[in-house]
Scaffold this active site. Structure first.
Site, short mmCIF file in Angstrom:
data_model
loop_
_atom_site.label_atom_id
_atom_site.label_comp_id
_atom_site.label_asym_id
_atom_site.label_seq_id
_atom_site.Cartn_x
_atom_site.Cartn_y
_atom_site.Cartn_z
N ASP A 174 -10.57 3.18 -3.18
CA ASP A 174 -11.25 1.94 -2.75
C ASP A 174 -12.67 1.76 -3.28
O ASP A 174 -13.45 2.70 -3.33
CB ASP A 174 -11.33 1.91 -1.22
CG ASP A 174 -9.97 1.69 -0.60
OD1 ASP A 174 -8.96 1.82 -1.31
OD2 ASP A 174 -9.92 1.38 0.60
N ASP A 182 0.82 -1.21 0.00
CA ASP A 182 0.00 0.00 0.00
C ASP A 182 0.86 1.27 0.00
O ASP A 182 2.09 1.21 0.02
CB ASP A 182 -0.94 -0.05 1.22
CG ASP A 182 -2.29 0.57 0.92
OD1 ASP A 182 -2.37 1.46 0.08
OD2 ASP A 182 -3.27 0.16 1.58
C1 GAL Z 1 -6.32 1.02 1.49
C2 GAL Z 1 -6.46 -0.02 0.40
C3 GAL Z 1 -7.46 -1.05 0.86
C4 GAL Z 1 -6.96 -1.68 2.15
C5 GAL Z 1 -6.70 -0.59 3.19
C6 GAL Z 1 -6.03 -1.17 4.45
O1 GAL Z 1 -5.37 1.96 1.09
O2 GAL Z 1 -6.88 0.58 -0.80
O3 GAL Z 1 -7.67 -2.03 -0.15
O4 GAL Z 1 -5.81 -2.42 1.89
O5 GAL Z 1 -5.86 0.42 2.68
O6 GAL Z 1 -5.80 -0.21 5.43
#
Ligand code: GAL
Length: 406
Positions: free
Chosen positions: A213, A158
């Protein structure tokens, strides 16, 4: 031996050496690409469980994969998202939360492997993950070695708490660390599409998120302030779909656009919307990461997620991402080229009433006079022979998905 003969020999050996280096590099590149020749399929904890992950959940998901036909349908990776880590030890080694994972990640990996499945994990290129657990910044090689020692097969990486770090550089850093660690690990770039990863991700990761997301809704969104600007984030699946148009050429065997994990079976999506979401993700050659609690789902959702004929469209070895070929406002036609010259077509009705949608052969690159066989992939029914076009009544917020075989 004459001097000219010696020079000639040196040149010859140098050329052989250069060629050998070239072949070795090509082979390494091919092996890396081979890890995701078709879009990865699996399950990820985030969409349903957020930070509430634990080892029992993962074990149960692995059991369900085998017992309820997901493994047989092609789903392979079980990935714990954010929230599994807690801190680092004195040597800097990343540690799992002992309350959530009392047996440790290694034992869990072994369990998942014992089922003939693969196991994935999550980290972040910044100093903290989005859930504010320790990120991999400054520990890239150490973490990669740890993942390899645990037997991890997939890393979702991430992009929170990254300040002014460079995304291409930092994803490459982790990619190199993974390669050095010596274990084949599928590398999932997850930076929300904000640095146009499709432009640089191809030789760095196997898949890259193209948007913020996904949410379990038809077309919802939420405004957030991002880098001082108001942007739409937390997007319903139709909003994400719209953002895939134009990215088709970046995908192919070994490297995929990732429109985010599936919300099929989540939120208040209707059965038709769930089918539409799944069909369109398959047309997009999207990675198919289940995001629901598959331990307890209605049979109709199970049917959608394990429809092998629809999954085969996603997994088609030609590896071509599908495109939108017609858009009359609310009525759309999407087409994906398949091996052997076949086509998959989705007729998609975004309107509030059931409507007829037609696809003509020239719209999908066939001559109008061509005679083809058509199969309905949801009804699992051969519809017969057609020439010039196909038209069908499509339910509101629903799809008809067909395979066209010349
Ligand atoms: C976001 C990501 C999600 C999930 C989340 C976890 O940035 O897009 O899919 O992984 O973080 O904190």
């Amino acid at each position: 031996m004459k001097k000219s003969q010696i020079n000639h020999n040196i040149t010859y050996y140098l050329l052989v050496l250069l060629f050998a280096i070239f072949v070795i590099q090509l082979k390494a590149q091919n092996n890396w690409d081979d890890l995701a020749k078709v879009p990865p399929m699996g399950w990820n904890s985030w969409n349903t469980f957020k930070l509430n992950v634990n080892e029992n959940l993962i074990r149960e998901i692995a059991d369900v994969f085998v017992e309820q036909g997901y493994k047989d349908a092609g789903y392979e990776f079980i990935v714990i998202d954010d929230g599994w880590q807690i801190s680092r030890d004195k040597e800097g080694n990343i540690i799992e939360n002992p309350k959530k994972f009392p047996s440790g990640i290694k034992a869990l990996t072994d369990y998942v492997h014992s089922k003939g499945l693969k196991f994935g994990i999550y980290s972040d290129a910044g100093y903290k993950t989005c859930g504010e657990f320790p990120g991999s910044r400054g520990y890239e090689y150490q973490d990669a070695r740890q993942y390899a020692a645990w037997g991890i097969d997939y890393l979702k990486y991430d992009w929170c708490f990254t300040g002014n770090q460079s995304a291409p550089d930092d994803y490459k850093l982790m990619r190199d660390a993974l390669e050095k660690a010596g274990r084949p690990i599928v590398f999932s770039i997850c930076e929300g599409g904000i640095n146009q990863p499709w432009e640089w991700g191809r030789n760095i990761g196997h898949l890259w998120r193209t948007t913020f997301d996904i949410q379990p809704c038809w077309d919802c969104s939420r405004k957030i302030i991002f880098k001082g600007k108001e942007v739409e984030a937390f997007l319903g699946f139709t909003k994400i779909l719209d953002q895939q148009v134009g990215l088709e050429s970046y995908a192919g065997p070994g490297h995929w656009n990732d429109p985010d994990m599936l919300e099929v079976g989540n939120g208040d999506l209707t059965l038709d919307e769930n089918k539409a979401h799944f069909s369109l993700w398959c047309i997009l050659a999207a990675p198919l990461m289940l995001g629901n609690d598959i331990r307890n789902i209605p049979p109709k959702i199970h049917e959608i997620l394990t429809n092998k004929e629809v999954i085969a469209i996603d997994q088609d070895p030609l590896g071509k991402q599908g495109i939108k070929v017609k858009d009359n406002g609310n009525l759309e036609v999407w087409m994906k080229q398949l091996v052997d010259g076949n086509r998959a077509v989705v007729l998609f009705n975004r309107s509030d009433v059931s409507q007829k949608i037609a696809v003509t052969w020239p719209e999908i690159g066939y001559p109008a006079h061509l005679k083809v066989e058509i199969r309905d992939l949801w009804e699992k029914e051969d519809l017969g022979r057609f020439s010039s076009e196909y038209e069908a009544e499509v339910p509101s917020h629903g799809v008809i998905m067909i395979k066209i075989i010349p």
